[in-house]
Design a protein around this motif. Structure first.
Motif, PDB file in Angstrom:
ATOM      1  N   ASN A 196     -45.112 -49.955  25.138  1.00  0.00           N
ATOM      2  CA  ASN A 196     -45.962 -49.880  26.317  1.00  0.00           C
ATOM      3  C   ASN A 196     -47.191 -50.756  26.104  1.00  0.00           C
ATOM      4  N   VAL A 197     -47.321 -51.801  26.927  1.00  0.00           N
ATOM      5  CA  VAL A 197     -48.448 -52.725  26.795  1.00  0.00           C
ATOM      6  C   VAL A 197     -49.586 -52.237  27.693  1.00  0.00           C
ATOM      7  N   ALA A 239     -33.336 -40.657  27.923  1.00  0.00           N
ATOM      8  CA  ALA A 239     -34.523 -41.393  27.494  1.00  0.00           C
ATOM      9  C   ALA A 239     -35.514 -40.459  26.818  1.00  0.00           C
ATOM     10  N   ALA A 240     -36.363 -41.011  25.958  1.00  0.00           N
ATOM     11  CA  ALA A 240     -37.345 -40.204  25.235  1.00  0.00           C
ATOM     12  C   ALA A 240     -38.674 -40.949  25.197  1.00  0.00           C
ATOM     13  N   TRP A 241     -39.737 -40.292  25.680  1.00  0.00           N
ATOM     14  CA  TRP A 241     -41.078 -40.849  25.617  1.00  0.00           C
ATOM     15  C   TRP A 241     -41.742 -40.462  24.292  1.00  0.00           C
ATOM     16  N   GLY A 242     -42.495 -41.406  23.702  1.00  0.00           N
ATOM     17  CA  GLY A 242     -43.221 -41.108  22.472  1.00  0.00           C
ATOM     18  C   GLY A 242     -44.071 -42.294  22.046  1.00  0.00           C
ATOM     19  N   ASP A 243     -45.295 -42.055  21.636  1.00  0.00           N
ATOM     20  CA  ASP A 243     -46.203 -43.122  21.199  1.00  0.00           C
ATOM     21  C   ASP A 243     -45.882 -43.459  19.736  1.00  0.00           C
ATOM     22  N   GLU A 266     -42.485 -54.037  26.718  1.00  0.00           N
ATOM     23  CA  GLU A 266     -41.827 -55.112  25.973  1.00  0.00           C
ATOM     24  C   GLU A 266     -40.864 -54.511  24.963  1.00  0.00           C
ATOM     25  N   ARG A 267     -39.669 -55.051  24.902  1.00  0.00           N
ATOM     26  CA  ARG A 267     -38.676 -54.522  23.979  1.00  0.00           C
ATOM     27  C   ARG A 267     -39.008 -54.910  22.543  1.00  0.00           C
ATOM     28  N   VAL A 268     -38.945 -53.930  21.653  1.00  0.00           N
ATOM     29  CA  VAL A 268     -39.169 -54.171  20.228  1.00  0.00           C
ATOM     30  C   VAL A 268     -37.896 -54.783  19.649  1.00  0.00           C
ATOM     31  N   ASP A 279     -44.728 -44.887  24.609  1.00  0.00           N
ATOM     32  CA  ASP A 279     -43.635 -45.855  24.592  1.00  0.00           C
ATOM     33  C   ASP A 279     -42.328 -45.175  25.004  1.00  0.00           C
ATOM     34  N   LEU A 280     -41.265 -45.963  25.096  1.00  0.00           N
ATOM     35  CA  LEU A 280     -39.994 -45.468  25.623  1.00  0.00           C
ATOM     36  C   LEU A 280     -38.842 -45.832  24.699  1.00  0.00           C
ATOM     37  N   TYR A 281     -37.989 -44.848  24.445  1.00  0.00           N
ATOM     38  CA  TYR A 281     -36.755 -45.101  23.705  1.00  0.00           C
ATOM     39  C   TYR A 281     -35.565 -44.702  24.571  1.00  0.00           C
ATOM     40  N   VAL A 282     -34.629 -45.621  24.728  1.00  0.00           N
ATOM     41  CA  VAL A 282     -33.332 -45.323  25.318  1.00  0.00           C
ATOM     42  C   VAL A 282     -32.296 -45.702  24.272  1.00  0.00           C
ATOM     43  N   PRO A 283     -31.060 -45.211  24.357  1.00  0.00           N
ATOM     44  CA  PRO A 283     -30.106 -45.413  23.272  1.00  0.00           C
ATOM     45  C   PRO A 283     -30.023 -46.852  22.768  1.00  0.00           C
TER      46      PRO A 283
END
Length: 268
Positions: free
Chosen positions: A83-84, A61-65, A90-92, A73-77
């Motif tokens: 991030n609300v 996982a990777a955190w990044g705004d 909420e998933r983009v 916000d959060l990115y997983v594969p």
């Protein structure tokens, strides 16, 4: 930018555990000797369901705004989560992002971009849109990778990229891509001696000389690497001398998947 890296000794043993991602929040939990519960200070509790992150895929996982709203916000594969305001995620929808990756604002436009190993670069266009600009990267010397790290290794104010090579089936070389300041990258260095199967790559100025050094966690039964930076992006592997090659003085290395820098004793 050039570098030196020592050969990696050791044998190959086939095993590959799957890394998984989870969200943790502060709380109170039991700690103590195995089999003996004892209450102590702040620990962690699983808040995955509370924040709407149940069922995430395995992987790093990777955190990044990514949207620059002040909330990380959060990115997983293959999945991007907004991030609300720290209340939920909420998933983009309809994102084109693929693979495990790390965030880094390589063009200094205030929006973090995403690199997914071994050779995919997504330029952040804003408003949740990304463009695949992998053509700006040189041809990768590795066919498989399990980790990478951004860092301004030559101190020119622009993020460069260290990419670890894994195995397919032989060990793959690591590489450093230098940011040319024009939106592209050049291959500044790659492993010239026997490659090692890199997993985790972490960056810090461990000797406090003003430049970023690199620690490479190598898998299989091979030594880890501590690459000391001379300030111009040239590295020397000093892991054995510094006592952090992973053998613990036993002459045998473990399967290192990841590492992290931290001031554990609070000495500055």
């Amino acid at each position: 930018m050039t570098a030196l890296q020592e050969p990696c000794p050791g044998a190959s043993i086939l095993s590959s555990p799957l890394a998984t991602a989870a969200l943790l929040a502060l709380g109170i939990a039991s700690t103590g000797v195995y089999g003996q519960e004892k209450r102590s200070g702040p620990a962690f509790v699983d808040a995955t369901l509370q924040y709407g992150l149940e069922g995430l895929p395995g992987g790093k996982a990777a955190w990044g705004d990514f949207d620059a709203d002040g909330w990380v916000d959060l990115y997983v594969p293959g999945q991007l989560w907004h991030n609300v305001k720290g209340k939920r995620f909420e998933r983009v929808p309809k994102t084109s992002l693929r693979g495990e990756g790390i965030w880094g604002d390589y063009d200094n436009d205030g929006r973090p971009d995403l690199f997914c190993w071994p050779r995919t670069l997504y330029h952040n266009l804003g408003e949740g849109r990304f463009a695949d600009v992998s053509a700006r990267l040189p041809k990768a010397p590795m066919h498989q990778s399990r980790g990478a790290a951004w860092g301004d290794f030559d101190r020119d104010g622009r993020l460069d990229l260290y990419v670890g090579g894994y195995e397919r089936p032989s060990y793959q070389p690591d590489a450093v891509y230098r940011n040319d300041g024009k939106g592209g990258f050049t291959l500044a260095w790659q492993t010239t001696v026997r490659p090692c199967p890199a997993r985790g790559i972490c960056v810090a100025d461990y000797d406090e000389d003003g430049d970023l050094d690199v620690y490479v966690s190598n898998y299989r039964l091979v030594a880890n690497a501590l690459l000391r930076n001379d300030g111009k992006g040239r590295f020397t592997n000093v892991a054995h001398k510094a006592g952090v090659d992973g053998d613990g003085g036993l002459g045998a290395w473990g399967h290192t998947i990841g590492s992290a820098w931290g001031d554990l004793d609070d000495d500055g």
